[in-house]
Design an enzyme around this catalytic site. Structure first.
Site, short mmCIF file in Angstrom:
data_model
loop_
_atom_site.label_atom_id
_atom_site.label_comp_id
_atom_site.label_asym_id
_atom_site.label_seq_id
_atom_site.Cartn_x
_atom_site.Cartn_y
_atom_site.Cartn_z
N CYS A 1 -18.57 -1.59 -18.84
CA CYS A 1 -18.63 -1.22 -17.43
C CYS A 1 -19.83 -1.87 -16.74
O CYS A 1 -20.97 -1.72 -17.18
CB CYS A 1 -18.71 0.29 -17.27
SG CYS A 1 -18.83 0.80 -15.55
N CYS B 1 -24.32 5.19 -13.52
CA CYS B 1 -23.39 6.28 -13.78
C CYS B 1 -24.08 7.49 -14.40
O CYS B 1 -24.51 7.47 -15.55
CB CYS B 1 -22.26 5.80 -14.69
SG CYS B 1 -20.98 7.03 -14.97
N GLU C 1 0.82 -1.21 0.00
CA GLU C 1 0.00 0.00 0.00
C GLU C 1 0.86 1.26 0.00
O GLU C 1 0.53 2.24 -0.67
CB GLU C 1 -0.95 0.01 1.21
CG GLU C 1 -2.13 -0.94 1.07
CD GLU C 1 -2.94 -0.70 -0.19
OE1 GLU C 1 -3.07 0.46 -0.62
OE2 GLU C 1 -3.43 -1.68 -0.78
N CYS D 1 -16.70 2.35 -21.40
CA CYS D 1 -18.01 2.36 -20.72
C CYS D 1 -18.89 1.18 -21.14
O CYS D 1 -19.72 0.72 -20.35
CB CYS D 1 -18.72 3.67 -21.01
SG CYS D 1 -17.86 5.10 -20.31
N CYS E 1 -12.80 2.20 -16.03
CA CYS E 1 -13.10 3.63 -15.86
C CYS E 1 -11.79 4.42 -15.85
O CYS E 1 -11.48 5.12 -14.90
CB CYS E 1 -13.88 3.85 -14.57
SG CYS E 1 -14.70 5.45 -14.45
#
Length: 360
Positions: free
Chosen positions: A208, A214, A43, A205, A198
DNA sequence: GAACCGTGGTA
DNA sequence: TTACCAAGGTT
């Protein structure tokens, strides 16, 4: 929040999770072990850094520091040498500091408490949330670049992405959307969606899984989100970097101050004043007598907030033997020996340029 | 709260 | 070439 919105958030997360099960990146190196230590390292490496860039550094790091104790007991120089090239070196210094805190206060047991994580150097709200969700599968939201972009499109948020109000709104939305069921997978899923579908430019899209949720997509305005902010032009600075070799071929490196650019790394002696004389600089700040020098080709190095024009100068010094220097601040460096020295990418480039001109 | 902190990819 | 910005955090 009303009933309809709550239902919609749940539907959003379940659609996303269904997609993640099939298409998500579930074989990332740091997901192979169920270990908070490994999640933490990844991370921090992933802050402002793309997955593909991180992977080789992650393996190198884990091989050298396989657990908390080995990291805490290491010298910070050794940590920086593995980090060299990855950038944002405060991350490495903070990682090392945090490891020592965890060793000294908790006998190397990794914290399981959000507040304790947040108090460690180098761990902010998003990284703490990621560790809680990925390591312990607890319901904490994250808000990285991917999540921001996805949420701003889903809700057609037309604000400055960096503004405090926008941030606060996005955290609120991120929290509302994070399900209690599989928060770890959900957080991974929304990041994967941002990275794979995205995307910032040319999002796909049609593939998606949440395009029905959205608002930007439904108004055919995905490209308008997030809004683009014009930035001030980066200033240009210039410097000389001195390549000073001993008779045995070792090159002189100087330790950078702990804070500021390349903090704690080993770089070439640097002259920031273009008018200063080389011979005088070397005599006064290095106590070395320079006989002759030769200018190499200038190279540009881009940082986040300025551009550096580097003029490398190859110097030959007036010493019959090998001069000694203060070992805290200076290092005679041999590229072929694999010393534990973190060297900035720009300096590595200068070494390569020098090699290729010598071979001509 | 704005400035600072690296590097590589991409258009 | 230039500008943007990516699994952000600290001061």
């Amino acid at each position: 929040m009303n009933k309809k919105t709550r239902y919609s958030d749940r539907e959003f997360s379940s659609d996303l999770l269904a997609w993640y099960t099939v298409h998500g990146r579930q074989n990332l190196p740091w997901k192979q072990l169920d270990s908070p230590y490994h999640i933490w390292i990844s991370e921090v490496m992933l802050q402002q850094t793309q997955v593909e860039t991180v992977i080789p550094y992650y393996w190198k790091f884990i091989r050298k520091f396989p657990d908390m104790r080995s990291l805490a007991n290491a010298e910070v120089d050794s940590v920086l040498s593995v980090w060299a090239g990855l950038g944002y070196y405060a991350r490495a210094r903070n990682l090392h500091r945090a490891a020592r805190i965890i060793r000294d206060d908790r006998d190397c047991e990794f914290p399981r408490d959000f507040g304790q994580l947040l108090s460690l150097p180098g761990i902010g709200r998003s990284t703490a949330g990621a560790i809680m969700a990925f390591s312990y599968n607890l319901r904490y939201p994250i808000l990285d670049g991917n999540v921001k972009r996805v949420l701003m499109r889903i809700h057609a948020i037309d604000g400055d992405p960096g503004a405090r109000e926008t941030q606060a709104l996005l955290w609120k939305i991120a929290d509302a959307k994070t399900p209690g069921d599989s928060p770890g997978d959900y957080n991974q899923a929304i990041m994967d969606l941002g990275a794979m579908i995205c995307k910032r430019a040319a999002p796909s899209c049609l593939n998606c899984p949440v395009r029905n949720h959205c608002q930007a997509y439904q108004s055919q305005a995905v490209a308008d989100y997030p809004r683009k902010i014009r930035r001030a032009k980066r200033p240009v600075r210039s410097c000389r970097m001195l390549l000073i070799s001993r008779p045995d071929g070792d090159v002189l490196l100087q330790k950078r101050p702990p804070h500021g650019i390349w903090g704690g790394l080993w770089s070439l002696p640097q002259m920031d004043d273009p008018k200063a004389g080389i011979r005088r600089f070397c005599a006064e700040s290095l106590e070395l007598e320079v006989a002759t020098w030769r200018e190499m080709d200038m190279l540009r190095h881009h940082f986040t907030h300025y551009e550096l024009l580097i003029h490398p100068v190859v110097c030959s010094i007036d010493h019959s033997g090998n001069p000694t220097m203060d070992e805290e601040r200076f290092l005679w460096y041999n590229r072929n020996l694999g010393q534990d020295a973190g060297i900035p990418t720009a300096v590595e480039r200068i070494f390569k340029n020098l090699e290729s001109t010598e071979n001509k």
